[in-house]
Write an enzyme that holds these catalytic residues in place. Structure first.
Site, PDB file in Angstrom:
ATOM      1  N   GLY A  30       0.826  -1.521  -0.103  1.00 14.38           N
ATOM      2  CA  GLY A  30       0.030  -0.117   0.147  1.00 14.38           C
ATOM      3  C   GLY A  30       0.824   1.137  -0.183  1.00 14.38           C
ATOM      4  O   GLY A  30       1.481   1.126   0.045  1.00 14.38           O
ATOM      5  N   VAL A  31       0.146   2.221  -0.441  1.00 17.72           N
ATOM      6  CA  VAL A  31       1.038   3.821  -0.537  1.00 17.72           C
ATOM      7  C   VAL A  31       0.778   4.158   1.246  1.00 17.72           C
ATOM      8  O   VAL A  31       0.549   4.431   2.195  1.00 17.72           O
ATOM      9  CB  VAL A  31       0.315   4.428  -1.149  1.00 17.72           C
ATOM     10  CG1 VAL A  31       0.797   6.112  -1.556  1.00 17.72           C
ATOM     11  CG2 VAL A  31      -0.071   4.317  -2.278  1.00 17.72           C
ATOM     12  N   GLY A  32       2.329   4.867   0.861  1.00 16.91           N
ATOM     13  CA  GLY A  32       2.584   5.516   2.738  1.00 16.91           C
ATOM     14  C   GLY A  32       3.583   5.381   3.196  1.00 16.91           C
ATOM     15  O   GLY A  32       4.841   4.213   2.841  1.00 16.91           O
ATOM     16  N   GLU A  56      -0.034  -2.539  -6.841  1.00 15.46           N
ATOM     17  CA  GLU A  56      -0.645  -1.275  -7.717  1.00 15.46           C
ATOM     18  C   GLU A  56       0.324   0.232  -8.044  1.00 15.46           C
ATOM     19  O   GLU A  56      -0.033   1.073  -9.219  1.00 15.46           O
ATOM     20  CB  GLU A  56      -1.676  -0.736  -6.350  1.00 15.46           C
ATOM     21  CG  GLU A  56      -2.627  -1.246  -6.316  1.00 15.46           C
ATOM     22  CD  GLU A  56      -3.739  -0.698  -5.227  1.00 15.46           C
ATOM     23  OE1 GLU A  56      -5.283  -0.616  -5.250  1.00 15.46           O
ATOM     24  OE2 GLU A  56      -3.152  -0.805  -4.281  1.00 15.46           O
ATOM     25  N   ILE A  82      -6.218   2.054   9.992  1.00 16.93           N
ATOM     26  CA  ILE A  82      -6.713   2.932  10.475  1.00 16.93           C
ATOM     27  C   ILE A  82      -7.019   2.278  11.977  1.00 16.93           C
ATOM     28  O   ILE A  82      -6.600   2.554  13.175  1.00 16.93           O
ATOM     29  CB  ILE A  82      -8.424   3.491  10.587  1.00 16.93           C
ATOM     30  CG1 ILE A  82      -8.435   4.645   9.253  1.00 16.93           C
ATOM     31  CG2 ILE A  82      -8.916   4.649  11.463  1.00 16.93           C
ATOM     32  CD1 ILE A  82      -9.617   4.911   9.051  1.00 16.93           C
ATOM     33  N   ASN A  97     -10.050   8.402   2.831  1.00 19.22           N
ATOM     34  CA  ASN A  97      -9.687   8.278   2.219  1.00 19.22           C
ATOM     35  C   ASN A  97     -10.729   7.279   0.779  1.00 19.22           C
ATOM     36  O   ASN A  97     -11.205   7.220  -0.028  1.00 19.22           O
ATOM     37  CB  ASN A  97      -8.025   7.776   1.845  1.00 19.22           C
ATOM     38  CG  ASN A  97      -6.991   8.706   1.811  1.00 19.22           C
ATOM     39  OD1 ASN A  97      -7.256  10.042   1.955  1.00 19.22           O
ATOM     40  ND2 ASN A  97      -6.425   8.602   2.655  1.00 19.22           N
ATOM     41  N   GLY A 152      -6.581  -0.352  -2.795  1.00 21.89           N
ATOM     42  CA  GLY A 152      -6.531  -1.528  -3.237  1.00 21.89           C
ATOM     43  C   GLY A 152      -7.122  -2.757  -2.674  1.00 21.89           C
ATOM     44  O   GLY A 152      -6.367  -4.231  -2.822  1.00 21.89           O
TER      45      GLY A 152
END
Length: 507
Positions: free
Chosen positions: A271-273, A296, A366, A386, A390
């Site tokens: 994932g992004v971050g 992704e 979260i 957000n 995906g």
């Protein structure tokens, strides 16, 4: 290189115009499919010009001017931010990360539909979103036959072009023509009952075409731009992120030693971050080599891993690079073009392929509850952050699904391990591993009560661990059912207390 050389199809050259002229072709109420995925490959000029048109229209009074905006995922302030600022979006899907969009969604002035990213193209083809009026697609160039050289994201562009009655193209001269050859556009998907297996059995396998098909008669405008993608720079991993990464690498080492993972692991999805980037950084500094990614987005950490040889290749649908990452990519595109494949998101996130390849999915959360249910989207159960993105595509279908978060938030006032999550995106059935800086809980093969003990013991912050143990023990003693013990009158009381007092702590 002249601008004209980016538009080689003579039948389209007369359609070059300003962003304002192109925006004038978009009517109120239109369903507009736009390119863009995580701040990459989104149209840079037409959305802003459209926003100014909407502002002028609404200032003059009359019926509000709004459109429905469909993309691949999140975009950037030039698209989401500008249109949201003038209240120009009626419906937004399938993912966003813009603060103005988020505010409008949570105040109820913008409709928002949050979807698994792998399903959006299918839903569009099935007609769930209505007729697609216009597609606005950023490309690197237009070839002699009218086919399109894709930009820094593919996302849902194939579907938007196929579905739309009309197409507006933005030819971005900042995006390097040297990206040509990096893409793999698959045209073999179909709706049931006409589906056939996707013949992709290795992450680096190509099954499609280099270019996007676009009927010349659909194109109504071409706008030339010269603007970079915009992604926020990644922060240096903090201590909590590094500790999370250490726990995950130790877990990988253990799985390899037990023979449950090969020495080069399985294809990675990240994932992004900042936390996922910390995991990539830790992998790059360790002993793993010849890894692959089926994910992704290509992040800064993956570029470094490709350069070092830790990562052999990466398949994705888009880039998500910081300014430094963009500069590094531009400097050595030829190297990366041989090791990166960009696909439509219906392929990059496809459940069939994720299951076949045995993807290792690592995504942020979260909050998680003591039984392993995960909330990825909603703050205190009601306010959208957000979207699910995906993460669900990979969590349910991958070989391993790992969810990560620091054990506390808001300066220690919130525990990210709670008795019951305030919103469920990933059920206990799809969550295999939970990690915080405190430790890692491997939930595979455990019953709900066993999972609760593992999560509380390994993942909860010391300030909240006694409270969680107290809740769990009293739930077990309540006699209300011992399979998944809960005290329903207290299950969400931690969130309620935070809403009332600003902290989950009980002094």
């Amino acid at each position: 290189m002249s601008k004209q050389s980016r538009i080689l199809c003579s039948a389209l050259q007369h359609l070059v115009m300003s962003a304002e002229e192109a925006a004038a072709m978009i009517p109120a109420g239109a369903n507009v499919g736009m390119s863009g995925f995580t701040g990459a490959g989104y149209p840079k000029a037409v959305p802003g010009a459209l926003a100014e048109r909407i502002r002028a229209h609404n200032t003059a009074g009359g019926q509000p001017f709004r459109i429905n905006v469909l993309t691949g995922a999140s975009t950037a302030p030039e698209l989401d931010g500008k249109l949201a600022e003038v209240d120009g979006i009626e419906m937004r899907l399938p993912f966003q990360s813009d603060p103005i969009c988020r505010a409008r969604i949570n105040e109820g002035t913008m409709n928002y539909a949050d979807y698994h990213l792998s399903e959006v193209a299918q839903y569009a083809w099935a007609g769930f979103f209505g007729k697609m009026d216009i597609a606005i697609i950023e490309v690197v160039g237009i070839r002699e036959d009218g086919s399109l050289i894709p930009s820094s994201s593919v996302g849902n562009n194939k579907t938007w072009i196929e579905q739309a009655d009309k197409v507006i193209l933005e030819v971005n001269h900042t995006q390097s023509l040297r990206m040509e050859g990096m893409h793999d556009i698959y045209y073999g998907t179909a709706l049931p009952p006409n589906r056939k297996p996707i013949q992709l059995t290795e992450p680096d396998q190509r099954v499609g075409e280099l270019y996007l098909r676009c009927p010349i008669e659909k194109v109504i405008a071409i706008v030339e731009t010269n603007a970079p993608d915009r992604n926020s720079p990644f922060k240096e991993p903090d201590d909590a992120s590094r500790r999370i990464a250490e726990h995950i690498l130790k877990f990988f080492d253990s799985e390899v030693a037990k023979g449950r993972l090969p020495e080069n692991l399985l294809p990675l999805q990240s994932g992004v971050g900042n936390i996922p980037n910390a995991v990539l950084e830790a992998l790059d500094s360790g002993d793993y080599k010849n890894l692959t990614a089926y994910t992704e987005v290509i992040q800064d950490g993956m570029l470094k891993m490709l350069k070092s040889g830790t990562l052999r290749m990466a398949s994705a649908t888009a880039f998500s690079l910081s300014p430094d990452g963009i500069a590094e990519f531009d400097k050595d595109i030829e190297f990366y073009r041989e090791r990166i494949i960009l696909r439509p998101q219906e392929i990059s996130n496809h459940p069939e392929i994720a299951r076949r390849l045995g993807v290792i999915a690592t995504n942020a959360m979260i909050e998680a509850d003591i039984y392993g249910n995960v909330n990825s989207t909603h703050i205190m159960g009601t306010r959208m952050m957000n979207g699910i993105g995906g993460s669900g595509d990979f969590a349910r279908n991958g070989y391993l699904s790992i969810f990560m978060s620091p054990s506390t938030a808001k300066d220690g006032k919130i525990s990210t391990i709670v008795p019951m999550v305030s919103h469920v995106d990933h059920t206990e059935h799809d969550v295999k591993v939970i990690v915080t800086e405190q430790g890692l809980a491997d939930l595979r093969g455990l019953s709900p009560r066993q999972r609760a003990k593992a999560i509380i013991e390994n993942c909860a912050h010391p300030d909240f661990k006694p409270m969680l143990l107290d809740y769990f023990e009293r739930a077990c003693a309540s006699g209300r059912g011992m399979h998944t013990p809960h005290l329903l009158q207290e299950a969400l009381s931690w969130h309620e207390q935070f809403e009332q007092t600003g902290t989950m702590r009980r002094e």
